[in-house]
Design a protein around this motif. Structure first.
Motif, PDB file in Angstrom:
ATOM      1  N   THR A  68      -0.764  -3.461 -37.219  1.00  0.00           N
ATOM      2  CA  THR A  68       0.579  -3.911 -37.612  1.00  0.00           C
ATOM      3  C   THR A  68       0.961  -5.239 -36.976  1.00  0.00           C
ATOM      4  OG1 THR A  68       1.554  -2.601 -35.803  1.00  0.00           O
ATOM      5  CG2 THR A  68       1.375  -1.550 -37.979  1.00  0.00           C
ATOM      6  N   GLY A  69       0.075  -5.823 -36.199  1.00  0.00           N
ATOM      7  CA  GLY A  69       0.340  -7.129 -35.619  1.00  0.00           C
ATOM      8  C   GLY A  69       1.200  -7.108 -34.371  1.00  0.00           C
ATOM      9  N   ARG A  70       1.430  -5.914 -33.773  1.00  0.00           N
ATOM     10  CA  ARG A  70       2.253  -5.876 -32.565  1.00  0.00           C
ATOM     11  C   ARG A  70       1.509  -6.356 -31.330  1.00  0.00           C
ATOM     12  NH1 ARG A  70       3.852  -1.599 -30.501  1.00  0.00           N
ATOM     13  NH2 ARG A  70       2.710   0.047 -31.601  1.00  0.00           N
ATOM     14  N   ILE A  71       0.177  -6.390 -31.389  1.00  0.00           N
ATOM     15  CA  ILE A  71      -0.589  -6.961 -30.281  1.00  0.00           C
ATOM     16  C   ILE A  71      -0.685  -8.470 -30.495  1.00  0.00           C
ATOM     17  CG2 ILE A  71      -2.868  -7.092 -29.199  1.00  0.00           C
ATOM     18  CD1 ILE A  71      -3.192  -4.149 -29.605  1.00  0.00           C
ATOM     19  N   ALA A  72      -0.081  -9.218 -29.582  1.00  0.00           N
ATOM     20  CA  ALA A  72      -0.085 -10.677 -29.704  1.00  0.00           C
ATOM     21  C   ALA A  72      -1.431 -11.253 -29.311  1.00  0.00           C
ATOM     22  CB  ALA A  72       1.021 -11.276 -28.832  1.00  0.00           C
ATOM     23  N   ARG A  73      -1.976 -10.755 -28.207  1.00  0.00           N
ATOM     24  CA  ARG A  73      -3.303 -11.201 -27.789  1.00  0.00           C
ATOM     25  C   ARG A  73      -3.826 -10.264 -26.711  1.00  0.00           C
ATOM     26  NH1 ARG A  73      -3.352 -16.055 -23.346  1.00  0.00           N
ATOM     27  NH2 ARG A  73      -1.540 -15.405 -22.119  1.00  0.00           N
ATOM     28  N   ALA A  74      -5.138 -10.281 -26.530  1.00  0.00           N
ATOM     29  CA  ALA A  74      -5.796  -9.554 -25.450  1.00  0.00           C
ATOM     30  C   ALA A  74      -6.730 -10.531 -24.751  1.00  0.00           C
ATOM     31  CB  ALA A  74      -6.573  -8.365 -25.994  1.00  0.00           C
ATOM     32  N   VAL A 115      -6.170  -7.527 -20.305  1.00  0.00           N
ATOM     33  CA  VAL A 115      -4.707  -7.556 -20.333  1.00  0.00           C
ATOM     34  C   VAL A 115      -4.250  -7.729 -21.778  1.00  0.00           C
ATOM     35  CG1 VAL A 115      -2.634  -8.760 -19.548  1.00  0.00           C
ATOM     36  CG2 VAL A 115      -4.577  -8.459 -17.998  1.00  0.00           C
ATOM     37  N   ILE A 116      -3.376  -6.830 -22.229  1.00  0.00           N
ATOM     38  CA  ILE A 116      -2.925  -6.809 -23.617  1.00  0.00           C
ATOM     39  C   ILE A 116      -1.436  -7.155 -23.666  1.00  0.00           C
ATOM     40  CG2 ILE A 116      -2.680  -5.401 -25.699  1.00  0.00           C
ATOM     41  CD1 ILE A 116      -4.940  -3.610 -24.603  1.00  0.00           C
ATOM     42  N   ASP A 117      -1.116  -8.254 -24.327  1.00  0.00           N
ATOM     43  CA  ASP A 117       0.284  -8.625 -24.568  1.00  0.00           C
ATOM     44  C   ASP A 117       0.687  -8.043 -25.919  1.00  0.00           C
ATOM     45  OD1 ASP A 117       0.361 -10.181 -22.226  1.00  0.00           O
ATOM     46  OD2 ASP A 117      -0.490 -11.903 -23.286  1.00  0.00           O
ATOM     47  N   TYR A 118       1.775  -7.266 -25.939  1.00  0.00           N
ATOM     48  CA  TYR A 118       2.149  -6.599 -27.177  1.00  0.00           C
ATOM     49  C   TYR A 118       3.673  -6.502 -27.290  1.00  0.00           C
ATOM     50  CZ  TYR A 118       3.256  -2.362 -24.490  1.00  0.00           C
ATOM     51  OH  TYR A 118       3.820  -1.467 -23.615  1.00  0.00           O
ATOM     52  N   GLY A 123      10.855  -3.698 -30.310  1.00  0.00           N
ATOM     53  CA  GLY A 123      10.934  -5.149 -30.319  1.00  0.00           C
ATOM     54  C   GLY A 123      10.774  -5.820 -28.969  1.00  0.00           C
ATOM     55  N   ALA A 124      10.750  -5.065 -27.874  1.00  0.00           N
ATOM     56  CA  ALA A 124      10.618  -5.653 -26.543  1.00  0.00           C
ATOM     57  C   ALA A 124       9.177  -6.099 -26.297  1.00  0.00           C
ATOM     58  CB  ALA A 124      11.057  -4.649 -25.484  1.00  0.00           C
ATOM     59  N   ASP A 125       9.013  -7.247 -25.634  1.00  0.00           N
ATOM     60  CA  ASP A 125       7.691  -7.747 -25.279  1.00  0.00           C
ATOM     61  C   ASP A 125       7.221  -7.098 -23.977  1.00  0.00           C
ATOM     62  OD1 ASP A 125       7.585  -9.404 -27.483  1.00  0.00           O
ATOM     63  OD2 ASP A 125       8.512 -11.095 -26.416  1.00  0.00           O
ATOM     64  N   LEU A 477      -9.768   3.968 -30.124  1.00  0.00           N
ATOM     65  CA  LEU A 477      -8.761   3.177 -29.426  1.00  0.00           C
ATOM     66  C   LEU A 477      -7.364   3.760 -29.609  1.00  0.00           C
ATOM     67  CD1 LEU A 477      -9.997  -0.441 -30.197  1.00  0.00           C
ATOM     68  CD2 LEU A 477      -9.669   0.544 -27.924  1.00  0.00           C
ATOM     69  N   GLN A 478      -7.070   4.217 -30.810  1.00  0.00           N
ATOM     70  CA  GLN A 478      -5.751   4.780 -31.068  1.00  0.00           C
ATOM     71  C   GLN A 478      -5.503   6.004 -30.188  1.00  0.00           C
ATOM     72  OE1 GLN A 478      -3.256   3.599 -32.830  1.00  0.00           O
ATOM     73  NE2 GLN A 478      -1.936   5.383 -32.476  1.00  0.00           N
ATOM     74  N   PHE A 479      -6.511   6.833 -30.047  1.00  0.00           N
ATOM     75  CA  PHE A 479      -6.341   8.027 -29.221  1.00  0.00           C
ATOM     76  C   PHE A 479      -6.247   7.683 -27.733  1.00  0.00           C
ATOM     77  CE2 PHE A 479      -8.148  11.427 -26.604  1.00  0.00           C
ATOM     78  CZ  PHE A 479      -7.298  12.475 -26.941  1.00  0.00           C
ATOM     79  N   LEU A 480      -7.084   6.752 -27.283  1.00  0.00           N
ATOM     80  CA  LEU A 480      -7.176   6.474 -25.854  1.00  0.00           C
ATOM     81  C   LEU A 480      -5.999   5.686 -25.311  1.00  0.00           C
ATOM     82  CD1 LEU A 480     -10.991   5.668 -25.685  1.00  0.00           C
ATOM     83  CD2 LEU A 480      -9.864   7.643 -24.639  1.00  0.00           C
ATOM     84  N   ILE A 481      -5.481   4.698 -26.061  1.00  0.00           N
ATOM     85  CA  ILE A 481      -4.406   3.863 -25.510  1.00  0.00           C
ATOM     86  C   ILE A 481      -3.260   3.624 -26.482  1.00  0.00           C
ATOM     87  CG2 ILE A 481      -5.945   2.687 -23.899  1.00  0.00           C
ATOM     88  CD1 ILE A 481      -5.951   0.287 -25.813  1.00  0.00           C
ATOM     89  N   GLY A 482      -3.352   4.172 -27.703  1.00  0.00           N
ATOM     90  CA  GLY A 482      -2.304   3.920 -28.680  1.00  0.00           C
ATOM     91  C   GLY A 482      -0.925   4.315 -28.201  1.00  0.00           C
ATOM     92  N   ASP A 483      -0.806   5.445 -27.470  1.00  0.00           N
ATOM     93  CA  ASP A 483       0.506   5.892 -27.002  1.00  0.00           C
ATOM     94  C   ASP A 483       1.090   4.974 -25.940  1.00  0.00           C
ATOM     95  OD1 ASP A 483      -1.653   6.829 -25.292  1.00  0.00           O
ATOM     96  OD2 ASP A 483      -0.116   7.970 -24.203  1.00  0.00           O
ATOM     97  N   LYS A 484       0.226   4.229 -25.234  1.00  0.00           N
ATOM     98  CA  LYS A 484       0.701   3.312 -24.193  1.00  0.00           C
ATOM     99  C   LYS A 484       1.248   2.009 -24.785  1.00  0.00           C
ATOM    100  CE  LYS A 484      -0.473   5.751 -20.521  1.00  0.00           C
ATOM    101  NZ  LYS A 484       0.529   6.198 -19.517  1.00  0.00           N
ATOM    102  N   LEU A 485       1.029   1.807 -26.066  1.00  0.00           N
ATOM    103  CA  LEU A 485       1.451   0.558 -26.708  1.00  0.00           C
ATOM    104  C   LEU A 485       2.576   0.790 -27.718  1.00  0.00           C
ATOM    105  CD1 LEU A 485      -2.138  -0.854 -27.311  1.00  0.00           C
ATOM    106  CD2 LEU A 485      -0.497  -1.636 -25.597  1.00  0.00           C
ATOM    107  N   GLN A 486       3.320   1.873 -27.553  1.00  0.00           N
ATOM    108  CA  GLN A 486       4.424   2.161 -28.469  1.00  0.00           C
ATOM    109  C   GLN A 486       5.689   1.423 -28.077  1.00  0.00           C
ATOM    110  OE1 GLN A 486       4.839   6.428 -28.535  1.00  0.00           O
ATOM    111  NE2 GLN A 486       2.952   6.740 -29.703  1.00  0.00           N
TER     112      GLN A 486
END
Length: 486
Positions: A68-74, A115-118, A123-125, A477-486
């Motif tokens: 969905t494009g919420r990850i700006a960069r890694a 390091v993942i910027d998302y 809407g918070a960075d 990836l969704q299972f391992l860290i998806g919940d941390k990027l909500q």
């Protein structure tokens, strides 16, 4: 049984380290992801593909924050632990893409920080730090040794070595063992000979014809800088489980070195690395076990039970983070799914579920989330249809590794072929008995023969960088860290 003073000290050390880690992650949210699996399960490839996909724009439609494009960069950053080798990502990805060879297997622990910027769903960075810890699954097989004395370990090791195909492989070691008197005076040369023959037996068990997995102590097959040290120079003796070793005896010498192995190798690994993990993926090369035969399948089941019994699982809470860290998500991944047609992928997952059923139930009871997936971190094959008479069979095409053999044909590593890998049975129980593998038959007579393929040619992505094709890496990836990027 009352806890030993040493155990109390270890728990105090773990709590102190947990407090330090919690303080760091309070201001800088961090997930420590453990990646493990037994030899040749694909740990190095998994980490390399994960990093390459996140930093260079992989195709991850199931990984929601990425799709969905919420990850700006890694981006990669220096790792936090100065005493741990860095995972050699740059050389591994070069080997995969430019040379089309598989990277060298994991033989020691290594780390890498991503390091993942998302953007959160509100809407918070935000920023998430992912510390990836790569370590051999064989080291996990050592953790149960912490709760066994030398006599117990000896009895279990000898009993196992007398079963099935192991008995023949262990015969040189058994012959030497018969000449040893446990209560005789300690003897360095006899100890070294016993350790060498015991290690030769473990190494023979790991050959692809037998593909045995339950092979502790793990460092005997990957000693690193401890090669030749007294802590790695011991072997089982045929002694009573409740016996007492006379002072100055060969038995006492072996027991002392066994305890040194736990102190020098096992406890530091548990304290400094394993006990600090938050999430875990366990990679399983089930196809190698199918190639070898039912004995290998049952041995893999025993190894997984030993590995899974080592995890501290449970729901992550402030109290657990502060004093007793727990792994709150575990993913079991059957690797090399690209060696099967997609119609067998769900059967491969059911097989792995059967192998890990008890451990999964225990982890879920403690509050941890558990999942099973069939994946290929780098897909080396494509699917096709092959005509055989009037029948059309689902096949896979790819470039077999140099030296791979089917029937009488040996491949040179350059020719692409189409092969029919066969279907896995609907009932996973059929894979525990009743079929022929390399242990009991020649390659041409084995019921399963999964070839090993070279990495595929890569295609440029949207930014021109090469992309690595995969199967369900995004689901992992969704299972391992998806919940941390909500």
């Amino acid at each position: 049984m009352a806890p030993r003073f040493q155990d109390i000290v270890e728990e105090a050390r773990l709590s102190a380290r947990a407090l330090l880690d919690y303080g760091d992650s309070f201001f800088n949210p961090t997930v420590r992801l453990g990646v493990t699996g037994l030899s040749r399960a694909g740990k190095t490839v998994f980490i390399t593909a994960l990093i390459h996909g996140l930093t260079r724009g992989g195709r991850f439609p199931v990984f929601e924050p990425f799709a969905t494009g919420r990850i700006a960069r890694a981006r990669l950053e220096p790792q936090p632990d100065d005493a741990v080798p860095r995972f050699d990502y740059e050389n591994h990805v070069r080997t995969l893409i430019e040379e089309r060879h598989w990277p060298a297997s994991t033989v020691d622990i290594s780390e890498l920080r991503l390091v993942i910027d998302y953007q959160r769903q509100n809407g918070a960075d935000r920023t998430l730090t992912l510390d990836i810890v790569d370590y051999p699954g064989e080291w996990l097989l050592d953790l149960p040794l912490l709760n066994k004395n030398y006599e117990q370990w000896s009895a279990e090791s000898l009993a196992l070595s007398r079963e099935g195909p192991r008995a023949k492989l262990a015969s040189p070691w058994h012959a030497h063992l018969a000449t040893l008197a446990a209560e005789a005076h300690e003897n360095e040369q006899e100890t070294r000979n016993a350790a060498k023959l015991f290690t030769d037996y473990l190494r023979a068990c790991r050959d692809e014809r037998f593909a045995m997995s339950l092979l502790p102590p793990g460092r005997f097959l990957m000693p690193g800088n401890l090669a030749g040290s007294p802590a790695l120079t011991f072997a089982p003796l045929d002694v009573p489980a409740d016996g007492t070793a006379p002072d100055g005896s060969l038995w006492a010498m072996m027991r002392r070195r066994y305890e040194a192995y736990k102190d020098v190798v096992v406890r530091p690994f548990f304290r400094d690395h394993f006990a600090r993990l938050d999430r875990q993926i366990v990679l399983v090369d089930a196809l190698a076990a199918f190639n070898a035969g039912p004995d290998s399948v049952r041995d893999l089941e025993g190894a997984l039970a030993a590995i899974l019994g080592s995890f501290r699982t449970g729901r992550s809470t402030i109290a657990s983070a502060l004093f007793r860290p727990r792994i709150d998500r575990i993913l079991f991944a059957a690797t090399k799914a690209d060696h099967l047609h997609h119609t067998s992928h769900d059967r491969l997952e059911r097989f792995l579920e059967r192998m890990t059923q008890r451990a999964i139930e225990g982890a879920q009871y403690s509050g941890a989330a558990v999942d099973v997936v069939a994946l290929a971190a780098v897909r080396a094959t494509r699917e096709a249809t092959v005509a055989r008479g009037r029948d059309k069979l689902p096949a896979i095409t790819g470039t077999p590794l140099a030296g791979e053999i089917v029937s009488s044909e040996r491949f040179d590593g350059s020719a692409e072929v189409a092969s029919f890998p066969g279907d896995l049975p609907d009932d996973p129980a059929a894979l525990f008995a009743g079929f022929k593998g390399l242990t009991a038959a020649d390659a041409g007579e084995a019921d399963y023969r999964f070839l090993r393929f070279r990495p595929p040619p890569t295609e440029p992505g949207q930014d021109g960088a090469p992309t690595l094709p995969h199967i369900r890496l995004d689901r992992a990836l969704q299972f391992l860290i998806g919940d941390k990027l909500q």
